[in-house]
Motif scaffolding. Structure first.
Motif, short mmCIF file in Angstrom:
data_model
loop_
_atom_site.label_atom_id
_atom_site.label_comp_id
_atom_site.label_asym_id
_atom_site.label_seq_id
_atom_site.Cartn_x
_atom_site.Cartn_y
_atom_site.Cartn_z
N GLN A 69 55.20 -21.58 83.99
CA GLN A 69 54.09 -22.14 84.10
C GLN A 69 53.68 -22.42 82.80
OE1 GLN A 69 52.17 -19.12 86.42
NE2 GLN A 69 52.13 -20.28 88.05
N GLU A 70 53.68 -21.46 81.77
CA GLU A 70 53.52 -22.05 80.31
C GLU A 70 54.17 -23.00 79.84
OE1 GLU A 70 52.85 -19.70 75.97
OE2 GLU A 70 53.66 -18.46 77.76
N LEU A 71 55.39 -22.98 80.19
CA LEU A 71 56.44 -24.21 79.57
C LEU A 71 55.85 -25.62 80.43
CD1 LEU A 71 58.66 -25.35 78.14
CD2 LEU A 71 60.15 -24.67 80.21
N LYS A 72 55.38 -25.43 81.47
CA LYS A 72 54.82 -26.63 82.03
C LYS A 72 53.84 -27.21 81.45
CE LYS A 72 56.79 -26.36 86.82
NZ LYS A 72 56.44 -26.11 88.24
N GLN A 73 52.82 -26.35 81.00
CA GLN A 73 51.54 -26.84 80.46
C GLN A 73 51.83 -27.55 79.15
OE1 GLN A 73 48.57 -26.90 82.00
NE2 GLN A 73 47.76 -27.87 80.23
N ILE A 74 52.69 -26.78 78.34
CA ILE A 74 53.11 -27.15 76.89
C ILE A 74 53.61 -28.54 77.01
CG2 ILE A 74 54.39 -26.71 75.08
CD1 ILE A 74 54.08 -23.84 75.61
N LEU A 75 54.66 -28.82 77.87
CA LEU A 75 55.56 -30.08 77.94
C LEU A 75 54.44 -31.36 78.55
CD1 LEU A 75 58.60 -28.80 79.44
CD2 LEU A 75 58.43 -29.33 77.02
N LYS A 76 53.48 -30.64 79.35
CA LYS A 76 52.54 -31.86 79.80
C LYS A 76 51.58 -32.19 78.78
CE LYS A 76 48.95 -32.32 83.34
NZ LYS A 76 48.29 -31.50 84.49
N GLU A 77 50.99 -31.17 77.86
CA GLU A 77 50.20 -31.66 76.85
C GLU A 77 50.66 -32.24 75.72
OE1 GLU A 77 48.58 -27.71 75.57
OE2 GLU A 77 47.27 -27.56 77.52
N GLN A 78 51.88 -31.99 75.18
CA GLN A 78 52.58 -32.70 74.17
C GLN A 78 51.96 -32.92 72.92
OE1 GLN A 78 53.72 -36.79 75.88
NE2 GLN A 78 55.41 -35.90 76.78
N ALA A 79 51.50 -31.45 72.61
CA ALA A 79 50.53 -31.52 71.45
C ALA A 79 51.47 -31.40 69.91
CB ALA A 79 49.67 -30.40 71.60
N SER A 81 52.45 -28.64 68.50
CA SER A 81 51.71 -27.82 67.51
C SER A 81 52.88 -26.65 67.34
CB SER A 81 50.69 -27.01 68.14
OG SER A 81 51.00 -26.28 69.05
N ASP A 82 52.83 -25.92 66.11
CA ASP A 82 53.53 -24.83 65.68
C ASP A 82 53.57 -23.60 66.86
OD1 ASP A 82 54.08 -26.55 63.42
OD2 ASP A 82 53.09 -25.08 62.09
N GLN A 83 52.30 -23.51 67.22
CA GLN A 83 52.19 -22.44 68.03
C GLN A 83 52.85 -22.81 69.62
OE1 GLN A 83 48.08 -21.38 69.14
NE2 GLN A 83 48.45 -20.03 70.68
N SER A 84 52.91 -24.15 70.06
CA SER A 84 53.43 -24.31 71.19
C SER A 84 55.10 -24.22 70.97
CB SER A 84 53.27 -25.86 71.58
OG SER A 84 51.87 -25.92 72.04
N VAL A 85 55.68 -24.53 69.96
CA VAL A 85 56.98 -24.39 69.44
C VAL A 85 57.50 -23.20 69.66
CG1 VAL A 85 58.71 -25.08 67.71
CG2 VAL A 85 57.19 -27.08 68.37
N GLU A 86 56.83 -22.15 68.81
CA GLU A 86 56.88 -20.78 68.71
C GLU A 86 57.25 -20.30 70.25
OE1 GLU A 86 57.66 -18.70 66.54
OE2 GLU A 86 56.64 -19.23 64.70
N SER A 87 56.08 -20.53 71.18
CA SER A 87 56.33 -20.23 72.53
C SER A 87 57.40 -20.82 73.30
CB SER A 87 54.83 -20.72 73.24
OG SER A 87 53.84 -20.23 72.65
N ILE A 116 62.55 -30.02 77.07
CA ILE A 116 62.41 -29.06 76.18
C ILE A 116 63.29 -29.80 74.72
CG2 ILE A 116 63.32 -27.05 74.80
CD1 ILE A 116 62.93 -25.63 77.81
N LEU A 117 64.34 -30.21 75.05
CA LEU A 117 65.18 -31.02 73.93
C LEU A 117 64.34 -32.33 73.37
CD1 LEU A 117 67.55 -31.20 72.35
CD2 LEU A 117 68.58 -32.54 73.98
N ILE A 118 63.82 -32.93 74.21
CA ILE A 118 63.04 -34.13 73.83
C ILE A 118 61.47 -33.62 72.90
CG2 ILE A 118 61.46 -36.04 74.73
CD1 ILE A 118 63.50 -36.26 76.97
N TYR A 119 61.10 -32.66 73.75
CA TYR A 119 59.93 -32.29 73.10
C TYR A 119 60.22 -31.51 71.48
CZ TYR A 119 55.41 -29.26 72.49
OH TYR A 119 54.44 -29.06 71.60
N LEU A 120 61.15 -30.54 71.56
CA LEU A 120 61.47 -29.97 70.16
C LEU A 120 61.98 -31.24 69.09
CD1 LEU A 120 63.20 -26.54 71.23
CD2 LEU A 120 60.71 -27.05 70.40
#
Length: 204
Positions: A69-79, A81-87, A116-120
């Protein structure tokens, strides 16, 4: 049910994905028994009415947080951020459900691997272009290289970042390992751009 907790899943789909090799009557019985046991287990953990059944479909309805669920939220926001990448890195000890060889999970594994690959990659590209330096950036680059070991775009970023850091011995090792792998396993040569990036750090 967990992967599709936002919508009901028809019982026939569950049977097809989990008990496809069983006879129809046996599969239906197994599904009913499995859902019953799952419902009782969740109720013992304090969840009330954890599985909803209506119109021949099941839906999971529990109050709990998960990495997914946390991953889905991070990928949806596409922010990015360092914090999101750490997570994401903390969650990415292996691909989604990698330790289980369930056929029904393969499409989900592939989808989240690619997202995840696209995001990172987007995060790392922006940071390298700005010539930022941080342990997190290098960690991110090595993770996405591990996820997609033949991707030259990623290799270019790693070579450029190690070069910018002045880590020329590490850059040389990575470059030669990568180009050797391309030759031995794919029988291809590195692109001119990768060669130019690499050689550029020895002509400055």
């Amino acid at each position: 049910l967990w992967l599709n907790s936002d919508k009901p899943v028809h019982k026939d789909k569950l049977i097809d994905e989990i008990f496809a090799k069983k006879e129809p009557d046996k599969a239906a019985t197994l599904l009913h028994t499995t859902v019953y046991q799952l419902r009782k287990t969740l109720e013992r953990l304090g969840q009330k009415a954890p599985i909803i059944y209506q119109e021949e479909s099941y839906q999971l309805d529990i109050r709990a947080k998960s990495d997914l669920q946390e991953l889905k939220q991070i990928l949806k926001e596409q922010a990015y951020s360092d914090q999101s990448v750490e997570s994401i890195i903390q969650m990415q000890t292996g691909s989604l459900m990698e330790t289980e060889s369930y056929q029904w999970a393969q499409s989900e594994q592939y989808m989240y691997h690619e997202l995840i690959l696209i995001y990172l990659l987007a995060y790392a590209t922006e940071k390298v272009q700005k010539q930022e330096r941080s342990p997190l950036l290098l960690k991110t680059l090595m993770l996405i290289h591990q996820m997609d070991p033949y991707n030259e775009d990623i290799a270019q970023l790693i070579v450029a970042h190690l070069g910018d850091l002045g880590h020329l011995p590490k850059m040389e090792t990575f470059y030669h390992d990568f180009t050797h792998r391309l030759k031995e396993e794919l029988n291809i040569r590195p692109t001119t751009k990768l060669v130019e990036i690499y050689e550029g750090y020895f002509t400055k």
